[in-house]
Design a protein around this motif. Structure first.
Motif, mmCIF file in Angstrom:
data_model
loop_
_atom_site.group_PDB
_atom_site.id
_atom_site.type_symbol
_atom_site.label_atom_id
_atom_site.label_comp_id
_atom_site.label_asym_id
_atom_site.label_seq_id
_atom_site.Cartn_x
_atom_site.Cartn_y
_atom_site.Cartn_z
ATOM 1 N N TYR A 48 4.636 10.497 4.254
ATOM 2 C CA TYR A 48 3.550 9.953 3.442
ATOM 3 C C TYR A 48 3.043 8.668 4.078
ATOM 4 O O TYR A 48 3.822 7.857 4.571
ATOM 5 N N GLY A 49 1.729 8.490 4.043
ATOM 6 C CA GLY A 49 1.115 7.292 4.591
ATOM 7 C C GLY A 49 0.345 6.528 3.547
ATOM 8 O O GLY A 49 0.839 5.570 2.963
ATOM 9 N N ARG A 50 -0.892 6.980 3.267
ATOM 10 C CA ARG A 50 -1.760 6.234 2.356
ATOM 11 C C ARG A 50 -1.195 6.114 0.959
ATOM 12 O O ARG A 50 -1.445 5.122 0.265
ATOM 13 N N ASN A 51 -0.404 7.101 0.512
ATOM 14 C CA ASN A 51 0.211 6.997 -0.809
ATOM 15 C C ASN A 51 1.314 5.948 -0.860
ATOM 16 O O ASN A 51 1.825 5.646 -1.942
ATOM 17 N N ILE A 52 1.655 5.376 0.290
ATOM 18 C CA ILE A 52 2.609 4.264 0.343
ATOM 19 C C ILE A 52 1.903 2.983 0.754
ATOM 20 O O ILE A 52 1.868 2.007 0.010
ATOM 21 N N TYR A 53 1.276 2.961 1.941
ATOM 22 C CA TYR A 53 0.788 1.681 2.447
ATOM 23 C C TYR A 53 -0.475 1.192 1.745
ATOM 24 O O TYR A 53 -0.793 0.007 1.801
ATOM 25 N N GLN A 54 -1.212 2.084 1.059
ATOM 26 C CA GLN A 54 -2.377 1.640 0.293
ATOM 27 C C GLN A 54 -2.032 1.343 -1.159
ATOM 28 O O GLN A 54 -2.925 1.034 -1.957
ATOM 29 N N HIS A 55 -0.757 1.389 -1.493
ATOM 30 C CA HIS A 55 -0.320 1.089 -2.850
ATOM 31 C C HIS A 55 -0.057 -0.406 -3.000
ATOM 32 O O HIS A 55 0.295 -1.083 -2.033
ATOM 33 N N ALA A 56 -0.181 -0.903 -4.223
ATOM 34 C CA ALA A 56 0.020 -2.336 -4.463
ATOM 35 C C ALA A 56 1.452 -2.775 -4.199
ATOM 36 O O ALA A 56 1.699 -3.935 -3.842
ATOM 37 N N ASN A 57 2.416 -1.856 -4.361
ATOM 38 C CA ASN A 57 3.826 -2.186 -4.141
ATOM 39 C C ASN A 57 4.471 -1.107 -3.279
ATOM 40 O O ASN A 57 5.191 -0.240 -3.783
ATOM 41 N N PRO A 58 4.216 -1.122 -1.965
ATOM 42 C CA PRO A 58 4.751 -0.061 -1.101
ATOM 43 C C PRO A 58 6.271 0.062 -1.150
ATOM 44 O O PRO A 58 6.805 1.171 -1.099
ATOM 45 N N GLY A 59 6.963 -1.073 -1.254
ATOM 46 C CA GLY A 59 8.426 -1.027 -1.286
ATOM 47 C C GLY A 59 8.953 -0.253 -2.483
ATOM 48 O O GLY A 59 9.916 0.512 -2.364
ATOM 49 N N ALA A 60 8.309 -0.417 -3.635
ATOM 50 C CA ALA A 60 8.745 0.305 -4.833
ATOM 51 C C ALA A 60 8.480 1.798 -4.692
ATOM 52 O O ALA A 60 9.278 2.632 -5.156
ATOM 53 N N VAL A 61 7.376 2.153 -4.040
ATOM 54 C CA VAL A 61 7.087 3.569 -3.817
ATOM 55 C C VAL A 61 8.138 4.173 -2.890
ATOM 56 O O VAL A 61 8.635 5.280 -3.123
ATOM 57 N N VAL A 62 8.497 3.447 -1.822
ATOM 58 C CA VAL A 62 9.540 3.926 -0.909
ATOM 59 C C VAL A 62 10.839 4.146 -1.664
ATOM 60 O O VAL A 62 11.500 5.184 -1.511
#
Length: 280
Positions: free
Chosen positions: A243-257
């Protein structure tokens, strides 16, 4: 003599699963993909702290990861090719090419990558681009065989630009399965596959691949929708995600990871992963 890719594969897969965060979008020449990637040192730093299994990058940015001293940093997956099917307006000539045609994986060896990735585009009425992709994969496969480098093939069945414009996935299971089977026939060690429109069909993709299948994310969506869809695809045999944009374009990428890692490595379902995300 074939050198086994097992040692490098082990750096990618923990307990059989892998989350690969793709930030190789600079090769796509599409401005909308760059939102969130303007400051690459900051992006890489935040992802190293989040601890996915791997980060997917092109050669020109890979030093941001591989120059770091941490022993437990994510593995490097290196993108080897680029093309021009990502823009909303179709180009007069469509193409896909390796970034280094003479020595395709030399940069990956230099940067100690755990895997390389190459596209297999299937666009309506673009047989020449498809032929170029097959040629690219054939060249890379020979070097991967020689040096024990795992090859991730990314079969992409795309809709015509006239339908929605710009790098849109055709979720037809029959088309995806057929292209995944071709990737398997060409010797993929890992396949990064589009999700099927009906997640319950995804087991057919896994059966056609016969190697670990990671789900491709595509465009940014509502996060809870992404988590629920990801859980369904995992239930039908996916070993993880790229996954790319669904992580790095999110306000909190670390929480998504962390939410996705809980799903891949701890067996969390979509609701449980959503709770992990909400804990930050």
């Amino acid at each position: 003599m074939k050198i086994s890719p097992k040692a490098r594969m082990n750096r990618l897969f923990t307990n059989g699963g892998c989350l690969d965060v793709a930030i190789d979008h600079g090769v796509c020449n599409e401005p909308s993909f760059m939102v969130g990637l303007e400051d690459m040192p900051r992006v890489v730093d935040s992802l190293i702290r989040a601890k996915p299994d791997a980060i997917q990058m092109a050669y020109g940015q890979a030093d941001l990861l591989q120059s770091r001293p941490e022993k437990d940093k994510p593995a490097l997956v290196m993108r080897l090719d680029m093309g021009n099917p990502y823009n909303a307006t179709r180009h007069r000539t469509m193409w896909s090419m390796l970034q280094n045609a003479d020595e395709p994986i030399i940069g990956a060896l230099e940067m100690d990558a755990a895997c390389v990735v190459v596209n297999l585009f299937m666009l309506p009425d673009e047989p020449e681009m498809f032929r170029q992709c097959v040629e690219n994969i054939s060249r890379v496969r020979a070097d991967c065989h020689r040096y024990g480098m795992p090859l991730m093939i990314e079969p992409l069945v795309m809709l015509s630009n006239e339908i929605r414009g710009g790098y849109q996935v055709d979720g037809d299971a029959d088309k995806i399965v057929t292209l995944v089977r071709l990737a398997a026939e060409m010797g993929a060690d890992i396949i990064k596959a589009d999700p099927t429109a009906n997640p319950e069909d995804f087991h057919r993709v896994v059966e056609a691949a016969r190697v670990p299948v990671l789900v491709r994310g595509g465009g940014k969506e509502d996060l809870k929708t992404v988590l629920m869809k990801s859980a369904a695809l995992m239930a039908h045999g996916a070993k993880g995600m790229v996954y790319g944009r669904n992580i790095y374009q999110h306000a909190n990428p670390g929480a998504v990871v962390r939410a996705l890692m809980s799903m891949i490595h701890d067996g969390a379902d979509g609701e449980a992963a959503w709770q992990v995300y909400n804990r930050g």
